[in-house]
Design an enzyme around this catalytic site. Structure first.
Site, PDB file in Angstrom:
ATOM      1  N   GLN A 403       0.832  -1.203   0.000  1.00 11.18           N
ATOM      2  CA  GLN A 403       0.000   0.000   0.000  1.00 11.18           C
ATOM      3  C   GLN A 403       0.868   1.255   0.000  1.00 11.18           C
ATOM      4  O   GLN A 403       1.863   1.326   0.726  1.00 11.18           O
ATOM      5  CB  GLN A 403      -0.924   0.022   1.222  1.00 11.18           C
ATOM      6  N   GLU A 453      -1.755 -14.850  -4.657  1.00 16.48           N
ATOM      7  CA  GLU A 453      -1.207 -13.661  -5.314  1.00 16.48           C
ATOM      8  C   GLU A 453      -0.670 -14.026  -6.685  1.00 16.48           C
ATOM      9  O   GLU A 453      -0.079 -15.101  -6.879  1.00 16.48           O
ATOM     10  CB  GLU A 453      -0.096 -13.054  -4.453  1.00 16.48           C
ATOM     11  N   ASP A 502      -8.623  -8.134  -1.809  1.00 21.50           N
ATOM     12  CA  ASP A 502      -8.061  -6.802  -2.060  1.00 21.50           C
ATOM     13  C   ASP A 502      -7.580  -6.756  -3.504  1.00 21.50           C
ATOM     14  O   ASP A 502      -6.376  -6.719  -3.770  1.00 21.50           O
ATOM     15  CB  ASP A 502      -6.913  -6.549  -1.083  1.00 21.50           C
ATOM     16  N   CYS A 530     -10.258  -0.018  -4.163  1.00 21.44           N
ATOM     17  CA  CYS A 530      -9.794   1.349  -4.393  1.00 21.44           C
ATOM     18  C   CYS A 530     -10.619   2.029  -5.478  1.00 21.44           C
ATOM     19  O   CYS A 530     -10.369   3.179  -5.829  1.00 21.44           O
ATOM     20  CB  CYS A 530      -8.311   1.368  -4.771  1.00 21.44           C
TER      21      CYS A 530
END
Length: 606
Positions: A403, A453, A502, A530
């Site tokens: 982040q 990931e 996320d 986001c």
């Protein structure tokens, strides 16, 4: 997974000259201009506005088609799902408002030809589709130059500034308006504007017809802030000619390449870049000006210096990654350049820059759509930098996600931990986990953490981070979430399963959403976004009534919160807690929902 860029900072590539994926459509004129009229073809060719299309360069504009006779009122997601349903994988899609055609690009000739054969003549909602090759978009810089030259030859002379007209704003102000558009707005007003924008997304979500049955605890809304200035721990700077005429300048663009702009302005007076990053930029600019190599031009494809990425930490470490086009330089010349760079930053004038990790990346013309596959060559210092977050240590490599606002990320992850309601019997699934920050920060509260990931480099960092923090109940898997997550989710046997997702700005792949819906042992989901607008389709599919496509009990939104990771801009990070519906909700009429929304808006002065 948010890494909201500085807008003007992104490295120019051939893809800058093509269409962005858009859900909002665009002007017809933008597309008409791509296909020269018969009388203009010779002129367009002479001006080389299509010069960027070369066999050895990657741009999806080469593999572009136009799909015509589309059904009325379809949207971006409708077309994307239609193509995916038939095994097609578009690279970019551009729909035109109120039109029945779209432009679609593909990654290679094989995929484009497959699409043309399959879609041409196919019926969709009563319409027979037709497909034809489409002309690539003209280079914006060259097209602008041709237009200006034409005006100079046959048009009226440029008008002089009228008496009393305000002078052009200083470059620092122009740049601030681009990269931090709210820089001159009081912070309380910034939060109010963000809250309005955020609430408008939530109310659209609630007011969708198939979600009227849901109740929503809007009282949990809160926008938090940690630090208003100098908060970014990662910035991408372009190397180009300065807007002030200075050659070899490192900074942010004043505009987009599509708008015909390549000039940059240094970050010295920006409010969101840290002092440590500014010092690195200043010293690196001194270094490249001592070399014989020019900055790269995305217009002519000549030159060398392209981009500087700077990552900093609160532990006073800094990583600098320089992107350099080798052109026809041989290995000896490149070796000498790297040696001089090493000397400058370890023994010379740049020794005080604070750089603890220095990388060199050879970035020639792109031959594939994935720039992150470029290898990073360590020139000096350590292979990685380290950050501390919530009392834990994290290793960060060049391509790993972390982040961009560390302090605000602590607030974000603390809220995630509170909402997750974890215990020692819980299994936590951390989807799109990056370097493992969320899962590792919660690992001591749960029985097991499983991270997923895409980036192999990030996965390696995550494994190291688990060891750094003495954790042995954490495992990480590398791969696309849509490929890996369904199998992992089905294999988890636990009465208490919680997932935290996320994802990138575009949201989760449909396969992941459908897997989450089917796995009814997954009772609680926390979605970190986001870009709430882009993730809206995910939200709706998670909460819609079951159907032939979407199986399993729906979720219902329980809490929502916005965390301000990006002060001075309109971006926020959104948290949405969803829980599996276990009882049938009473139907809420549209009038009741509108009344509810009106009351909530009045409470906050919307």
């Amino acid at each position: 997974m948010a890494d909201v860029s500085d807008g003007a900072a992104n490295q120019p590539t051939n893809e800058d000259k093509s269409d962005d994926v858009s859900k909002d459509g665009g002007d017809d004129d933008d597309f008409v201009s791509k296909v020269p009229a018969e009388g203009e073809k010779e002129k367009a060719s002479d001006s080389s506005v299509y010069r960027y299309i070369k066999e050895d360069l990657f741009t999806s504009e080469i593999y572009k088609v136009e799909i015509r006779n589309l059904p009325k009122f379809i949207g971006f997601n409708d077309l994307k799902k239609f193509l995916s349903k038939h095994g097609l994988n578009p690279h970019k899609i551009k729909l035109i408002n109120r039109q029945t055609f779209a432009f679609v690009t593909f990654k290679n000739e094989e995929e484009r030809d497959k699409a043309m054969k399959m879609v041409h003549g196919m019926q969709w909602k009563g319409q027979v589709l037709s497909v034809r090759l489409a002309k690539p978009k003209a280079d914006p810089i060259l097209r602008k130059r041709v237009r200006e030259e034409g005006e100079g030859e046959g048009g009226p002379p440029p008008s002089k500034r009228a008496d009393g007209e305000e002078e052009e704003e200083p470059l620092s102000v122009q740049l601030a308006n681009v990269v931090t558009p709210l820089w001159n707005v009081p912070y309380e007003e910034q939060l109010r504007r963000k809250e309005q924008e955020y609430l408008s997304c939530l109310f659209f979500f609630l007011n969708t017809d198939n979600l009227l049955q849901l109740t929503f605890l809007i009282s949990s809304l809160c926008v938090l802030c940690y630090r208003q200035t100098e908060y970014r721990n990662k910035c991408e700077f372009l190397m180009s000619v300065g807007a002030d005429g200075e050659d070899k300048t490192i900074g942010f663009r004043l505009g987009k390449y599509k708008g015909g702009s390549c000039a940059v302005v240094g970050p010295a007076q920006t409010c969101h870049v840290s002092a440590e990053a500014k010092r690195v930029v200043e010293d690196f600019q001194k270094f490249i000006r001592t070399t014989a190599y020019s900055v790269y031009s995305p217009e002519t494809y000549e030159g060398h210096w392209k981009q500087l990425t700077v990552r900093t930490t609160r532990t006073k470490q800094a990583m600098a990654i320089v992107f350099f086009h080798p052109q026809k330089l041989d290995e000896d010349e490149l070796g000498a350049l790297k040696a001089s760079m090493r000397e400058f930053f370890t023994e010379g004038e740049g020794k005080g820059s604070g750089v603890t990790s220095l990388y060199f990346v050879r970035e020639g013309q792109r031959t594939s759509p994935n720039p992150e596959s470029l290898p990073c060559e360590l020139v000096a210092g350590e292979t990685s930098i380290h950050e501390e977050l919530l009392g834990l240590k994290f290793q960060i490599s060049p391509h790993s996600f972390f982040q961009v606002n560390t302090g605000a990320a602590e607030l974000l992850y603390s809220a995630v931990g509170e909402w997750a309601q974890l215990d020692q019997d819980s299994v936590l699934l951390d989807v799109c986990c990056g370097t493992g920050t969320i899962g590792i920060s919660l690992a001591k509260r749960v029985k097991k953490v499983i991270g997923i990931e895409l980036s192999q480099e990030a996965v390696e960092d995550a494994k190291v981070n688990a060891k750094l923090n003495g954790l042995n109940n954490v495992e990480f898997h590398c791969g696309k979430a849509e490929d890996v997550f369904p199998n992992i989710l089905n294999a988890v046997v636990s009465p208490s399963v919680t997932a935290i997702v996320d994802p990138p700005r575009a949201g989760l792949h449909t396969k992941v959403i459908l897997a989450i819906r089917r796995a009814e042992h997954l009772k609680r989901l926390i979605y970190v976004s986001c870009n709430a607008k882009a993730a809206m389709t995910n939200f709706i599919d998670l909460c819609r009534a079951p159907s032939n496509r979407v199986r399993g009990a729906p979720f219902r939104p329980v809490r929502a919160m916005a965390v301000d990771l990006f002060p001075q801009t309109m971006h926020v990070e959104m948290l949405l807690l969803l829980e599996r519906s276990i009882v049938k909700q009473e139907f809420i009429t549209k009038i009741e929902m509108d009344t509810f929304i009106s009351v909530q808006l009045n409470k906050i002065g919307f």
